[in-house]
Design a protein around this motif. Sequence first.
Motif, PDB file in Angstrom:
ATOM      1  N   THR A 106       2.258 -41.721 -34.745  1.00 52.74           N
ATOM      2  CA  THR A 106       2.514 -43.085 -34.285  1.00 52.74           C
ATOM      3  C   THR A 106       3.590 -43.100 -33.204  1.00 52.74           C
ATOM      4  O   THR A 106       3.439 -43.768 -32.161  1.00 52.74           O
ATOM      5  CB  THR A 106       2.945 -43.972 -35.471  1.00 52.74           C
ATOM      6  OG1 THR A 106       1.892 -44.016 -36.434  1.00 52.74           O
ATOM      7  CG2 THR A 106       3.282 -45.382 -34.997  1.00 52.74           C
ATOM      8  N   PHE A 107       4.681 -42.361 -33.426  1.00 51.09           N
ATOM      9  CA  PHE A 107       5.724 -42.276 -32.407  1.00 51.09           C
ATOM     10  C   PHE A 107       5.181 -41.647 -31.122  1.00 51.09           C
ATOM     11  O   PHE A 107       5.535 -42.059 -30.017  1.00 51.09           O
ATOM     12  CB  PHE A 107       6.907 -41.457 -32.926  1.00 51.09           C
ATOM     13  CG  PHE A 107       7.870 -42.244 -33.760  1.00 51.09           C
ATOM     14  CD1 PHE A 107       8.791 -43.085 -33.158  1.00 51.09           C
ATOM     15  CD2 PHE A 107       7.852 -42.156 -35.136  1.00 51.09           C
ATOM     16  CE1 PHE A 107       9.682 -43.826 -33.923  1.00 51.09           C
ATOM     17  CE2 PHE A 107       8.735 -42.883 -35.912  1.00 51.09           C
ATOM     18  CZ  PHE A 107       9.654 -43.730 -35.315  1.00 51.09           C
ATOM     19  N   GLY A 108       4.321 -40.633 -31.285  1.00 49.01           N
ATOM     20  CA  GLY A 108       3.741 -39.981 -30.123  1.00 49.01           C
ATOM     21  C   GLY A 108       2.873 -40.910 -29.300  1.00 49.01           C
ATOM     22  O   GLY A 108       2.920 -40.890 -28.057  1.00 49.01           O
ATOM     23  N   VAL A 109       2.088 -41.741 -29.972  1.00 46.73           N
ATOM     24  CA  VAL A 109       1.241 -42.702 -29.267  1.00 46.73           C
ATOM     25  C   VAL A 109       2.101 -43.694 -28.488  1.00 46.73           C
ATOM     26  O   VAL A 109       1.837 -43.994 -27.315  1.00 46.73           O
ATOM     27  CB  VAL A 109       0.319 -43.448 -30.257  1.00 46.73           C
ATOM     28  CG1 VAL A 109      -0.364 -44.631 -29.581  1.00 46.73           C
ATOM     29  CG2 VAL A 109      -0.728 -42.497 -30.820  1.00 46.73           C
ATOM     30  N   GLY A 110       3.149 -44.206 -29.146  1.00 47.04           N
ATOM     31  CA  GLY A 110       4.047 -45.133 -28.462  1.00 47.04           C
ATOM     32  C   GLY A 110       4.715 -44.507 -27.257  1.00 47.04           C
ATOM     33  O   GLY A 110       4.821 -45.125 -26.184  1.00 47.04           O
ATOM     34  N   LEU A 111       5.155 -43.248 -27.400  1.00 48.31           N
ATOM     35  CA  LEU A 111       5.807 -42.540 -26.296  1.00 48.31           C
ATOM     36  C   LEU A 111       4.834 -42.283 -25.156  1.00 48.31           C
ATOM     37  O   LEU A 111       5.178 -42.431 -23.973  1.00 48.31           O
ATOM     38  CB  LEU A 111       6.391 -41.223 -26.801  1.00 48.31           C
ATOM     39  CG  LEU A 111       7.139 -40.367 -25.772  1.00 48.31           C
ATOM     40  CD1 LEU A 111       8.338 -41.135 -25.216  1.00 48.31           C
ATOM     41  CD2 LEU A 111       7.591 -39.050 -26.389  1.00 48.31           C
ATOM     42  N   LEU A 112       3.604 -41.911 -25.508  1.00 48.26           N
ATOM     43  CA  LEU A 112       2.589 -41.661 -24.477  1.00 48.26           C
ATOM     44  C   LEU A 112       2.309 -42.922 -23.669  1.00 48.26           C
ATOM     45  O   LEU A 112       2.227 -42.867 -22.427  1.00 48.26           O
ATOM     46  CB  LEU A 112       1.308 -41.162 -25.143  1.00 48.26           C
ATOM     47  CG  LEU A 112       0.121 -40.891 -24.195  1.00 48.26           C
ATOM     48  CD1 LEU A 112       0.465 -39.776 -23.218  1.00 48.26           C
ATOM     49  CD2 LEU A 112      -1.135 -40.539 -25.001  1.00 48.26           C
ATOM     50  N   VAL A 113       2.160 -44.045 -24.353  1.00 42.22           N
ATOM     51  CA  VAL A 113       1.919 -45.309 -23.651  1.00 42.22           C
ATOM     52  C   VAL A 113       3.089 -45.649 -22.738  1.00 42.22           C
ATOM     53  O   VAL A 113       2.898 -46.087 -21.596  1.00 42.22           O
ATOM     54  CB  VAL A 113       1.687 -46.446 -24.676  1.00 42.22           C
ATOM     55  CG1 VAL A 113       1.674 -47.807 -23.987  1.00 42.22           C
ATOM     56  CG2 VAL A 113       0.372 -46.236 -25.428  1.00 42.22           C
ATOM     57  N   THR A 114       4.312 -45.416 -23.214  1.00 43.59           N
ATOM     58  CA  THR A 114       5.500 -45.687 -22.397  1.00 43.59           C
ATOM     59  C   THR A 114       5.503 -44.857 -21.122  1.00 43.59           C
ATOM     60  O   THR A 114       5.744 -45.373 -20.020  1.00 43.59           O
ATOM     61  CB  THR A 114       6.778 -45.387 -23.208  1.00 43.59           C
ATOM     62  OG1 THR A 114       6.800 -46.198 -24.388  1.00 43.59           O
ATOM     63  CG2 THR A 114       8.017 -45.658 -22.379  1.00 43.59           C
ATOM     64  N   VAL A 115       5.202 -43.564 -21.255  1.00 46.59           N
ATOM     65  CA  VAL A 115       5.210 -42.669 -20.085  1.00 46.59           C
ATOM     66  C   VAL A 115       4.113 -43.045 -19.094  1.00 46.59           C
ATOM     67  O   VAL A 115       4.349 -43.127 -17.881  1.00 46.59           O
ATOM     68  CB  VAL A 115       5.045 -41.208 -20.543  1.00 46.59           C
ATOM     69  CG1 VAL A 115       4.855 -40.288 -19.332  1.00 46.59           C
ATOM     70  CG2 VAL A 115       6.257 -40.765 -21.358  1.00 46.59           C
TER      71      VAL A 115
END
Length: 497
Positions: free
Chosen positions: A219-228
């Motif tokens: 979940t954190f990875g998905v959020g970080l990917l969207v941010t980048v």
Amino acid sequence: MLDDYLWIVVVGGIICFFFACAMGANDVANSFGTVVGTKTLNLFWAVVIASIFEFLGSMVMGDAVSGTLRTGLVKEGVFRPGEEHLYMIGMFAVILGPAICIVFATYLSLPISTTHAVVGGIVGFVISLKGYNSIQWVTVGKIALSWVLSPVVGAITAAPLYFFIKRFILSKNPGNRSIVFFPIISGITVGLVFGSIFIKGSPSLKLDKIPLYISIPTTFGVGLLVTVVIALLSPFIKKRMTKWVVNKIQKKKEEKEKEMQIVASSNELADIQDSPFKLEDEEENIAKEEAEELLEDGKSQEEIDRASLEKQAEYFDAGNDLEVQQEIADSLYRGLMVFCAALTSFSHGANDVSNAIGPYSAIYSVYSAAHLQIDEFVPIWILFLGAVGIVVGLATFGHRVIKTVGSSLTKKQLIPSQGFTSQLCGATFVMVASKFGMPVSTTNALVGAVIGVGMVEDIKGVKWKLLLEVFVGWITTLPISAMLSSALFSFLKWTVI
């Protein structure tokens, strides 16, 4: 023996459908009330989008029997073999009593919790048959606590977030600052929504089997990917958004000028140049100079107009016009709010459709198997029945509660940033609470979040009288549903058996 009670299965299915309609008319306001209140979408499109996602959530992930039937409301061993017919009649009363309660609340435009209504129905029926000692009152107490906890936490989380947005993003150059923070806000929003579905998710999709040490980092990875990704696209988004907004405001200006021309020709008073949508002289001079240069170069009129628009966009992009900056910020928050509301509807359909179909699926399970062992999953046709009912109820009567949640709790119309903050904080609190097994209400949390942002904007702008009416609706839902179900069960028990 149970063949004599086939009528309960048939009539119960009809009432289950109308219960789902009532829930769609009342509960779905949680998702799209603020979207309508901020005028991001009109009522028609809010109903269409909410209906689609509610239906998808119900059919794809709404497969578990209502959690209130399996989480300790009734003490273990209360129902014994041979009491199948009593259980079926009781669940029939559980469907009918809360349905009446919710229909009445919807008529009064009051947002109440269907979870509380169903819990009240079960409590009333069991007390009527087995007595007070058959109920797990600790669980009922936790649900009562959520009446206070949900709106308070919703307000407490929404108020500081909106204060930050208002103070540090919207106070100066709101468009430019919103674009700077847009990747972070988008990543948080997508991460929270993804987590609400992925972490301890649907048993039918085996998401509940995924361990936390995998689901949480994912979940954190998905959020970080969207941010980048959005951060990398920010320059393009900024350029396209500015041009689109400038064009939109120019069209408003032209429309206003036409209106003013009509007034001037009839009254000989108006001066077109005094239009409130008139662009700054400095910007107009820049555009004219650019147009003259292009004419000298032999450019077409279309190319001249496009270049003029780009020049104006550059001027506005520098933060020289508050109207353009505010419109850019509002447009970004509108998009986030619709996204959040759509997936909130999906999650609501997945989780809360069981409130409508749970008691009926229990009736059908007991009738089919002729024993009290209730199947874990709901048949697909019952899911379809509940999903269609939610859509029909939302489309026919949903506008009443949507207007209460979205535009009636505060005296001023909600702006997109307020609507997004309310939506995100209310839904996030419910998601986190549900993962810890806390019996909270989406309705209560979102209403509290709306009040929270309203207090930050202007504490006098909150309609406290209407809020009091809503609160009375909350605290009376469970006992009224309990009394209705108890009365109905007693009536059916003595007339049918």
